[in-house]
Design a protein around this motif. Structure first.
Motif, PDB file in Angstrom:
ATOM      1  N   PRO A 297       0.914  -1.214   0.226  1.00  0.00           N
ATOM      2  CA  PRO A 297       0.432   0.004   0.162  1.00  0.00           C
ATOM      3  C   PRO A 297       0.996   1.286  -0.487  1.00  0.00           C
ATOM      4  N   GLY A 298       2.027   1.527   0.023  1.00  0.00           N
ATOM      5  CA  GLY A 298       3.078   2.231   0.145  1.00  0.00           C
ATOM      6  C   GLY A 298       3.498   2.990  -1.020  1.00  0.00           C
ATOM      7  N   LEU A 299       3.000   2.358  -2.021  1.00  0.00           N
ATOM      8  CA  LEU A 299       3.779   2.480  -3.105  1.00  0.00           C
ATOM      9  C   LEU A 299       3.194   3.759  -4.167  1.00  0.00           C
ATOM     10  N   ASN A 300       1.807   4.133  -3.241  1.00  0.00           N
ATOM     11  CA  ASN A 300       0.681   5.467  -3.602  1.00  0.00           C
ATOM     12  C   ASN A 300       0.760   4.955  -5.147  1.00  0.00           C
ATOM     13  N   LEU A 301       0.172   3.471  -5.713  1.00  0.00           N
ATOM     14  CA  LEU A 301      -0.647   2.919  -6.283  1.00  0.00           C
ATOM     15  C   LEU A 301      -2.898   4.170  -6.126  1.00  0.00           C
ATOM     16  N   SER A 302      -3.547   4.223  -7.389  1.00  0.00           N
ATOM     17  CA  SER A 302      -4.566   4.776  -6.713  1.00  0.00           C
ATOM     18  C   SER A 302      -5.072   4.205  -6.295  1.00  0.00           C
ATOM     19  N   PRO A 303      -6.226   4.844  -4.769  1.00  0.00           N
ATOM     20  CA  PRO A 303      -7.201   3.874  -3.742  1.00  0.00           C
ATOM     21  C   PRO A 303      -8.093   3.015  -5.013  1.00  0.00           C
ATOM     22  N   PHE A 304      -7.992   2.942  -5.733  1.00  0.00           N
ATOM     23  CA  PHE A 304      -8.975   2.221  -6.780  1.00  0.00           C
ATOM     24  C   PHE A 304      -9.003   1.286  -7.591  1.00  0.00           C
ATOM     25  N   SER A 305      -7.394   1.369  -7.353  1.00  0.00           N
ATOM     26  CA  SER A 305      -6.449   0.104  -7.446  1.00  0.00           C
ATOM     27  C   SER A 305      -6.078  -0.677  -6.943  1.00  0.00           C
ATOM     28  N   ILE A 306      -6.129  -0.164  -5.410  1.00  0.00           N
ATOM     29  CA  ILE A 306      -5.440  -1.185  -4.468  1.00  0.00           C
ATOM     30  C   ILE A 306      -7.026  -1.804  -3.623  1.00  0.00           C
ATOM     31  N   ARG A 307      -7.507  -2.435  -3.624  1.00  0.00           N
ATOM     32  CA  ARG A 307      -8.511  -2.530  -3.670  1.00  0.00           C
ATOM     33  C   ARG A 307      -8.753  -4.127  -2.413  1.00  0.00           C
ATOM     34  N   MET A 308      -7.626  -4.363  -2.735  1.00  0.00           N
ATOM     35  CA  MET A 308      -7.591  -5.890  -2.246  1.00  0.00           C
ATOM     36  C   MET A 308      -5.757  -6.382  -3.171  1.00  0.00           C
ATOM     37  N   SER A 309      -5.374  -7.575  -2.471  1.00  0.00           N
ATOM     38  CA  SER A 309      -4.018  -7.769  -2.739  1.00  0.00           C
ATOM     39  C   SER A 309      -4.336  -8.991  -2.779  1.00  0.00           C
ATOM     40  N   ALA A 310      -2.755  -9.795  -3.852  1.00  0.00           N
ATOM     41  CA  ALA A 310      -3.059 -11.275  -4.076  1.00  0.00           C
ATOM     42  C   ALA A 310      -1.512 -11.790  -2.977  1.00  0.00           C
ATOM     43  N   THR A 311      -1.249 -12.563  -3.364  1.00  0.00           N
ATOM     44  CA  THR A 311      -0.268 -13.202  -3.832  1.00  0.00           C
ATOM     45  C   THR A 311       0.451 -14.163  -4.520  1.00  0.00           C
ATOM     46  N   VAL A 312       1.017 -13.811  -5.374  1.00  0.00           N
ATOM     47  CA  VAL A 312       1.076 -14.977  -6.965  1.00  0.00           C
ATOM     48  C   VAL A 312       3.019 -15.082  -6.874  1.00  0.00           C
ATOM     49  N   THR A 313       2.483 -16.585  -7.093  1.00  0.00           N
ATOM     50  CA  THR A 313       4.105 -17.309  -6.924  1.00  0.00           C
ATOM     51  C   THR A 313       4.934 -17.089  -8.778  1.00  0.00           C
ATOM     52  N   LEU A 314       5.907 -17.327  -9.388  1.00  0.00           N
ATOM     53  CA  LEU A 314       5.964 -16.973 -10.398  1.00  0.00           C
ATOM     54  C   LEU A 314       7.506 -17.183 -10.735  1.00  0.00           C
ATOM     55  N   ASP A 315       7.463 -18.290 -12.260  1.00  0.00           N
ATOM     56  CA  ASP A 315       8.606 -18.048 -12.677  1.00  0.00           C
ATOM     57  C   ASP A 315       9.258 -17.083 -13.189  1.00  0.00           C
ATOM     58  N   ILE A 316      10.552 -15.738 -12.835  1.00  0.00           N
ATOM     59  CA  ILE A 316      10.560 -15.226 -13.798  1.00  0.00           C
ATOM     60  C   ILE A 316      12.365 -15.900 -14.236  1.00  0.00           C
ATOM     61  N   PRO A 317      12.791 -15.436 -15.700  1.00  0.00           N
ATOM     62  CA  PRO A 317      13.467 -15.981 -15.986  1.00  0.00           C
ATOM     63  C   PRO A 317      14.407 -14.887 -15.258  1.00  0.00           C
ATOM     64  N   ASP A 318      15.849 -15.504 -15.813  1.00  0.00           N
ATOM     65  CA  ASP A 318      16.642 -15.145 -14.720  1.00  0.00           C
ATOM     66  C   ASP A 318      17.412 -13.620 -15.533  1.00  0.00           C
ATOM     67  N   HIS A 319      17.395 -13.507 -16.376  1.00  0.00           N
ATOM     68  CA  HIS A 319      17.660 -12.087 -17.559  1.00  0.00           C
ATOM     69  C   HIS A 319      17.097 -11.175 -17.349  1.00  0.00           C
ATOM     70  N   ILE A 320      15.064 -11.040 -17.042  1.00  0.00           N
ATOM     71  CA  ILE A 320      14.481 -10.246 -15.906  1.00  0.00           C
ATOM     72  C   ILE A 320      14.628 -10.214 -14.644  1.00  0.00           C
ATOM     73  N   HIS A 321      14.521 -11.624 -14.180  1.00  0.00           N
ATOM     74  CA  HIS A 321      14.991 -11.224 -12.795  1.00  0.00           C
ATOM     75  C   HIS A 321      16.574 -10.185 -13.027  1.00  0.00           C
ATOM     76  N   GLN A 322      17.394 -10.708 -13.091  1.00  0.00           N
ATOM     77  CA  GLN A 322      18.639  -9.666 -13.272  1.00  0.00           C
ATOM     78  C   GLN A 322      18.189  -8.446 -13.083  1.00  0.00           C
ATOM     79  N   ARG A 323      17.209  -7.853 -14.390  1.00  0.00           N
ATOM     80  CA  ARG A 323      17.501  -6.534 -14.722  1.00  0.00           C
ATOM     81  C   ARG A 323      16.133  -6.212 -13.694  1.00  0.00           C
ATOM     82  N   LEU A 324      15.625  -6.701 -12.812  1.00  0.00           N
ATOM     83  CA  LEU A 324      14.571  -6.365 -11.826  1.00  0.00           C
ATOM     84  C   LEU A 324      15.916  -5.761 -10.416  1.00  0.00           C
TER      85      LEU A 324
END
Length: 152
Positions: free
Chosen positions: A8-35
């Motif tokens: 909630p500290g990301l300053n997203l609009s209130p409309f877009s943060i009505r709820m949250s979800a936890t998602v587990t996903l595999d990120i390719p190494d090259h994308i992960h490293q860039r992040l």
């Protein structure tokens, strides 16, 4: 593999943060490293960087339009491409457009009745809803990978 929750500290609009979800996903190494590199370079948590990337790459928002139109725009997210194309290519009824122009002209002359003023207001709101839906349908089609340029 990264596991993250919206923050909630990301300053997203209130409309877009009505709820949250936890998602587990595999990120390719090259994308992960860039992040990770971006998180380190900006000294921000990796979660914030991933959420920002998802926010930018998500379907176009509708929460910045007047509340009375948001439900119509939100409903477009659930339509298939054919339905979106029909909306994006849709045209207003010619008789309705003529009536709208007639009422606009008479409004400039100050000769509208109260009922006609209400009719003009209703037609203007319908025209706004129609154009917003057309524009949102086109943006969604573009986001889904379609070319929305007119055929030559």
């Amino acid at each position: 593999m990264e596991t993250f929750r919206s923050d909630p500290g990301l300053n997203l609009s209130p409309f877009s943060i009505r709820m949250s979800a936890t998602v587990t996903l595999d990120i390719p190494d090259h994308i992960h490293q860039r992040l990770v590199n971006t998180a380190e370079a900006t000294q921000r948590p990796l979660n914030d960087i991933i959420l920002r990337a998802l926010q930018i790459g998500s379907p176009p928002p509708w929460d910045d339009v007047p509340p009375e139109f948001q439900a119509a725009l939100a409903a477009l997210d659930r339509l298939d491409d054919d339905a979106l194309w029909r909306i994006a290519r849709g045209q207003r009824d010619e008789a309705e457009l003529e009536r709208y122009d007639e009422l606009l002209d008479r409004n400039q002359n100050g000769s509208l009745t109260a009922a006609e003023k209400n009719e003009l207001t209703a037609l203007r709101k319908e025209a706004e809803r129609f154009m917003l839906c057309k524009a949102q349908a086109a943006v969604l089609l573009r986001w889904r990978g379609h070319s929305i340029l007119p055929e030559a």
